[in-house]
Motif scaffolding. Structure first.
Motif, mmCIF file in Angstrom:
data_model
loop_
_atom_site.group_PDB
_atom_site.id
_atom_site.type_symbol
_atom_site.label_atom_id
_atom_site.label_comp_id
_atom_site.label_asym_id
_atom_site.label_seq_id
_atom_site.Cartn_x
_atom_site.Cartn_y
_atom_site.Cartn_z
ATOM 1 N N GLY A 1 1.027 -0.984 0.160
ATOM 2 C CA GLY A 1 0.378 0.211 0.423
ATOM 3 C C GLY A 1 0.584 1.632 -0.279
ATOM 4 N N GLY A 2 1.958 0.981 -0.285
ATOM 5 C CA GLY A 2 3.100 2.035 -0.138
ATOM 6 C C GLY A 2 3.668 2.930 1.654
ATOM 7 N N PHE A 3 2.792 2.632 2.472
ATOM 8 C CA PHE A 3 3.542 2.355 3.414
ATOM 9 C C PHE A 3 4.783 1.913 4.112
ATOM 10 C CE2 PHE A 3 -2.033 1.735 4.488
ATOM 11 C CZ PHE A 3 -1.157 3.084 4.928
ATOM 12 N N ASN A 4 5.271 1.871 3.401
ATOM 13 C CA ASN A 4 6.994 0.645 3.151
ATOM 14 C C ASN A 4 7.531 2.467 3.117
ATOM 15 O OD1 ASN A 4 6.596 -1.044 4.301
ATOM 16 N ND2 ASN A 4 7.246 -2.478 2.866
ATOM 17 N N GLU A 5 7.186 2.926 1.723
ATOM 18 C CA GLU A 5 7.834 4.328 1.449
ATOM 19 C C GLU A 5 8.008 5.234 2.917
ATOM 20 O OE1 GLU A 5 5.887 3.455 -1.499
ATOM 21 O OE2 GLU A 5 7.160 2.347 -0.992
ATOM 22 N N ILE A 6 6.348 5.424 3.869
ATOM 23 C CA ILE A 6 6.324 5.873 4.498
ATOM 24 C C ILE A 6 7.103 5.877 5.901
ATOM 25 C CG2 ILE A 6 4.725 7.198 6.251
ATOM 26 C CD1 ILE A 6 2.715 6.624 3.941
ATOM 27 N N ILE A 7 7.030 4.578 6.114
ATOM 28 C CA ILE A 7 7.696 4.329 7.259
ATOM 29 C C ILE A 7 9.718 4.423 6.621
ATOM 30 C CG2 ILE A 7 9.194 1.945 8.060
ATOM 31 C CD1 ILE A 7 5.541 0.985 8.131
ATOM 32 N N ASP A 8 9.811 4.323 5.565
ATOM 33 C CA ASP A 8 10.847 4.835 5.624
ATOM 34 C C ASP A 8 11.616 6.009 5.777
ATOM 35 O OD1 ASP A 8 11.650 2.429 4.998
ATOM 36 O OD2 ASP A 8 11.833 1.760 2.497
ATOM 37 N N CYS A 9 10.902 7.172 5.577
ATOM 38 C CA CYS A 9 11.472 8.431 5.560
ATOM 39 C C CYS A 9 11.158 8.148 6.714
ATOM 40 C CB CYS A 9 10.016 9.069 4.871
ATOM 41 S SG CYS A 9 10.337 8.873 2.790
#
Ligand code: ADP
Length: 357
Positions: A115-123
């Protein structure tokens, strides 16, 4: 109270869902009926009222049932794909608000990770890493400043107590007074370096740029250390090109040269050599300060521009580890570059390079 509000919101959401699906099912059933009646007219088939009503009911129930199944599926999907990562991010953000910068969020795996949450988590993790770095710098800075303040203050306190002894002979009195004035000088230099660095870091200093002869400035700065190099019987060599005009803030640059010269003399033993050179190419102006002093290991070399870092502790009392941090900041503001080449036990060369024009 919280539970009540939650329940009320849930019931409200459920009510909206039911009304929405009933409306959708009604509209679809009407459309179906219209379609069936047009079709039967075109084919010349007569439908009884009962069969039309039965078909309408069936369509309505089917649509309602299918919609509910899809909604339940969607609720389930949201629980896994949205709620779980959102809960993790919210919990971590709350910890940061409470001042815990060591918090990190694990990446979500499987279905939830799409769901694109991994990018948010990385940031988010990168942001907390930066924040904890800044926090460490801040606390280190405070403890370093306190430590550096305490040492000369303790010296002053001890020697001033000793000065109060009755019947102190002249030699001792002079010795104690000299120690106190040395500690005062150290304290003053520390405070002035902290203030300068603070101003430079907070961009409170606006460079007043003008054109001037850099060779002349280097010679003037060098001459201020005449007493120091004569005391150590050092050889001072210069290789300074004439008429090298630089467009810069002379006051700020003088801090750079003074620090580099003072270090070169400080870290070089008696009888050693310091060489200052200035060369200009069509695109660059290069100043080198070399010495035949103690040099430094590559590990020390990597950290010398950090605030309060002192690689050579044998000269610790003569500085506060802020000189090169200040130099680096000034060179950065002037959009120049600074580097060091050094061999342990043989000497060091600091190179400062500015772009011309
Ligand atoms: P300070 O001189 O007060 O210790 P600086 O920021 O000026 O602080 O220098 C940081 C460290 O860099 C010094 O403690 C020393 O280990 C190293 N250093 C700087 N200049 C030289 C030099 N010319 N030769 C060897 N080591 C140096």
């Amino acid at each position: 109270m919280k539970e009540k509000v939650k329940l009320r919101n849930l019931l409200k959401a459920l009510y909206h869902y039911v009304v929405f699906f009933a409306l959708v099912a009604f509209v679809i059933s009407c459309c179906m009926m219209l379609f069936v009646s047009i079709l039967s007219e075109t084919l010349g088939v007569t439908l009884t009222e009962a069969s039309v009503q039965a078909a309408a009911k069936l369509t309505f129930i089917n649509v309602l049932f299918l919609s509910l199944i899809f909604t339940l599926f969607d609720v389930f999907r949201r629980k896994i794909m949205v709620d779980k990562p959102v809960r993790r991010i919210t919990a971590a953000a709350k910890k940061i608000i409470q001042g815990d910068f060591d918090v990190r969020i694990n990446r979500v795996s499987g279905f939830a990770g799409t769901g694109g949450f991994n990018e948010i988590i990385d940031c988010f993790n990168k942001m907390t890493e930066e924040l904890s770095g800044i926090e460490t710098l801040r606390t280190d800075f405070i403890s370093n400043v306190s430590h550096e303040l305490k040492t000369p203050l303790a010296v002053m306190q001890n020697y001033s107590t000793m000065l109060q002894q009755p019947g102190l002979d002249e030699a001792k009195r002079i010795e104690y007074a000299k120690s106190i004035s040395g500690a005062c000088r150290r304290l003053a230099s520390l405070i002035s370096n902290i203030l300068k660095l603070n101003k430079l870091e907070n961009q409170q200093i606006y460079p007043s740029v003008r054109e001037y002869d850099l060779g002349e400035q280097l010679c003037e700065c060098l001459l201020q250390f005449e007493d120091a190099w004569e005391k150590k019987k050092m050889n001072i060599e210069t290789d300074i090109e004439d008429d090298v005009i630089i467009s810069s803030d002379s006051e700020l640059l003088s801090h750079v040269w003074n620090n580099l010269f003072s270090n070169a003399i400080k870290f070089t033993d008696k009888g050693g050599t310091v060489l200052v050179s200035l060369k200009a190419t069509p695109h660059h102006i290069v100043v080198k300060v070399s010495d035949t002093g103690c040099g430094m290991t590559p590990e020390v070399g990597k950290r010398i521009f950090d605030k309060f870092y002192q690689g050579d502790t044998s000269h610790g009392a003569e500085g506060n580890g802020l000189g090169l941090a200040l130099v680096k900041r000034v060179v950065d503001i002037m959009q120049g570059e600074i580097g060091v080449e050094s061999v342990c036990g043989q000497g060091s060369t600091f190179t400062v390079r500015f772009r011309r024009g």
